[in-house]
Design a protein around this motif. Structure first.
Motif, short mmCIF file in Angstrom:
data_model
loop_
_atom_site.label_atom_id
_atom_site.label_comp_id
_atom_site.label_asym_id
_atom_site.label_seq_id
_atom_site.Cartn_x
_atom_site.Cartn_y
_atom_site.Cartn_z
N LEU A 234 -5.52 9.81 -1.40
CA LEU A 234 -4.90 9.27 -0.19
C LEU A 234 -3.85 8.29 -0.66
O LEU A 234 -3.93 7.78 -1.78
N ALA A 235 -2.86 8.00 0.16
CA ALA A 235 -1.82 7.07 -0.27
C ALA A 235 -1.54 6.02 0.79
O ALA A 235 -1.60 6.30 1.99
N TRP A 236 -1.26 4.83 0.30
CA TRP A 236 -0.84 3.69 1.14
C TRP A 236 0.52 3.30 0.61
O TRP A 236 0.64 2.60 -0.40
N ASN A 237 1.58 3.81 1.24
CA ASN A 237 2.93 3.51 0.79
C ASN A 237 3.35 2.12 1.23
O ASN A 237 3.04 1.70 2.34
N CYS A 238 4.04 1.44 0.34
CA CYS A 238 4.46 0.06 0.57
C CYS A 238 5.98 -0.04 0.50
O CYS A 238 6.65 0.88 0.04
N ARG A 239 6.47 -1.19 0.92
CA ARG A 239 7.92 -1.43 0.91
C ARG A 239 8.40 -2.04 -0.39
O ARG A 239 9.56 -1.87 -0.76
N THR A 240 7.53 -2.80 -1.09
CA THR A 240 7.95 -3.50 -2.31
C THR A 240 6.83 -3.48 -3.34
O THR A 240 5.66 -3.23 -3.02
N ARG A 241 7.19 -3.79 -4.58
CA ARG A 241 6.20 -3.91 -5.65
C ARG A 241 5.20 -5.03 -5.33
O ARG A 241 4.01 -4.91 -5.58
N GLU A 242 5.72 -6.12 -4.76
CA GLU A 242 4.85 -7.25 -4.41
C GLU A 242 3.81 -6.83 -3.37
O GLU A 242 2.66 -7.27 -3.42
N GLU A 243 4.22 -5.99 -2.45
CA GLU A 243 3.28 -5.50 -1.44
C GLU A 243 2.21 -4.62 -2.09
O GLU A 243 1.04 -4.68 -1.71
N VAL A 244 2.59 -3.81 -3.07
CA VAL A 244 1.61 -3.00 -3.81
C VAL A 244 0.55 -3.91 -4.41
O VAL A 244 -0.66 -3.69 -4.25
N ASP A 245 0.99 -4.96 -5.11
CA ASP A 245 0.05 -5.89 -5.74
C ASP A 245 -0.85 -6.55 -4.69
O ASP A 245 -2.06 -6.69 -4.90
N ALA A 246 -0.26 -6.94 -3.56
CA ALA A 246 -1.03 -7.61 -2.51
C ALA A 246 -2.06 -6.68 -1.89
O ALA A 246 -3.21 -7.07 -1.65
N VAL A 247 -1.68 -5.43 -1.64
CA VAL A 247 -2.61 -4.46 -1.05
C VAL A 247 -3.76 -4.18 -2.01
O VAL A 247 -4.93 -4.14 -1.59
N LEU A 248 -3.46 -3.97 -3.28
CA LEU A 248 -4.53 -3.73 -4.26
C LEU A 248 -5.50 -4.91 -4.32
O LEU A 248 -6.72 -4.71 -4.27
N SER B 294 2.94 1.83 -8.87
CA SER B 294 1.72 2.23 -8.18
C SER B 294 0.47 1.81 -8.91
O SER B 294 0.48 1.54 -10.12
N GLY B 295 -0.62 1.77 -8.17
CA GLY B 295 -1.95 1.53 -8.70
C GLY B 295 -2.94 2.26 -7.81
O GLY B 295 -2.57 2.79 -6.74
N TYR B 296 -4.20 2.30 -8.22
CA TYR B 296 -5.22 3.04 -7.47
C TYR B 296 -6.48 2.21 -7.27
O TYR B 296 -6.90 1.48 -8.16
N PHE B 297 -7.09 2.38 -6.10
CA PHE B 297 -8.44 1.87 -5.86
C PHE B 297 -9.28 3.00 -5.27
O PHE B 297 -8.74 4.02 -4.84
N THR B 298 -10.59 2.83 -5.30
CA THR B 298 -11.48 3.79 -4.65
C THR B 298 -12.27 3.09 -3.56
O THR B 298 -12.60 1.91 -3.67
N ASP B 299 -12.58 3.85 -2.51
CA ASP B 299 -13.42 3.33 -1.44
C ASP B 299 -14.89 3.41 -1.89
O ASP B 299 -15.17 3.86 -3.01
N PRO B 300 -15.84 3.00 -1.06
CA PRO B 300 -17.24 3.00 -1.49
C PRO B 300 -17.79 4.37 -1.90
O PRO B 300 -18.77 4.45 -2.65
N ASP B 301 -17.18 5.46 -1.43
CA ASP B 301 -17.64 6.80 -1.82
C ASP B 301 -16.82 7.41 -2.94
O ASP B 301 -16.98 8.58 -3.26
N GLY B 302 -15.92 6.62 -3.53
CA GLY B 302 -15.12 7.12 -4.64
C GLY B 302 -13.87 7.88 -4.24
O GLY B 302 -13.22 8.48 -5.09
N HIS B 303 -13.50 7.86 -2.95
CA HIS B 303 -12.25 8.50 -2.54
C HIS B 303 -11.09 7.66 -3.08
O HIS B 303 -10.99 6.47 -2.77
N PRO B 304 -10.22 8.26 -3.90
CA PRO B 304 -9.13 7.48 -4.50
C PRO B 304 -7.94 7.28 -3.56
O PRO B 304 -7.52 8.21 -2.87
N TRP B 305 -7.46 6.06 -3.55
CA TRP B 305 -6.27 5.66 -2.78
C TRP B 305 -5.20 5.21 -3.75
O TRP B 305 -5.45 4.34 -4.58
N GLU B 306 -4.00 5.78 -3.66
CA GLU B 306 -2.86 5.29 -4.41
C GLU B 306 -2.13 4.29 -3.52
O GLU B 306 -1.86 4.55 -2.35
N VAL B 307 -1.79 3.14 -4.08
CA VAL B 307 -0.97 2.15 -3.40
C VAL B 307 0.36 2.19 -4.14
O VAL B 307 0.40 1.96 -5.36
N VAL B 308 1.47 2.48 -3.42
CA VAL B 308 2.68 2.87 -4.12
C VAL B 308 3.95 2.49 -3.37
O VAL B 308 3.97 2.47 -2.15
#
Length: 151
Positions: free
Chosen positions: A83-97, A120-134
């Motif tokens: 899944l992806a969470w697109n951001c407007r800036t690099r700073e927003e990527v860091d903040a979301v992660l 970009s970076g990645y996190f997983t939800d409690p079930d291991g679904h990967p999210w890219e923040v980018v």
């Protein structure tokens, strides 16, 4: 004389995630700030406004049964989807992660410069679904927080 039917307009409307603990997943996505809708469904299924398509949470075993797929063995490795969470800036990527980690996500990959000029970076939800923040070239996040793609 037969009439040819017009092809349906393709669209992605809902992404449903199979979850092991619906209460914990509802709490996690609530904490991330997604806006839950149709709360009358209780803990049977949870629907979230995701800024376009809907994000749905459904018990893993029931989702597998509904799709007539085996519930086990459950994958503990990459599932071939992110899944992806697109951001407007690099700073927003860091903040979301950082925010996601504080809310119970697990850091999968720290934010970094990509080979295509993004960040970009990645996190997983409690079930291991990967999210890219980018943040990525050619993909703009508008004032409406929706993704707008270049032609």
């Amino acid at each position: 004389m037969s009439q040819e039917l017009a092809a349906p307009l393709p669209r992605l409307t809902v992404v449903t995630l199979g979850v092991s603990d619906i209460r914990a997943s509802i709490a996690f996505y609530d904490a991330l700030g997604f806006s839950r809708r149709l709360k009358a469904t209780g803990e049977a299924v949870a629907f979230y406004d995701a800024g376009g398509p809907v994000l749905a949470l459904y018990p893993w075993d029931q989702l597998a049964a509904d799709a007539t797929l085996q519930d086990a063995p459950r994958p503990s490795t990459f599932r071939g989807m992110t899944l992806a969470w697109n951001c407007r800036t690099r700073e927003e990527v860091d903040a979301v992660l950082a925010f996601a980690i504080r809310k119970g996500a697990s850091l999968l990959k720290a934010a970094h410069e990509t080979d295509y000029g993004g960040y970009s970076g990645y996190f997983t939800d409690p079930d291991g679904h990967p999210w890219e923040v980018v943040v990525a070239p050619g993909i703009e996040v508008g004032e409406d927080r929706r993704v707008h793609l270049a032609d």
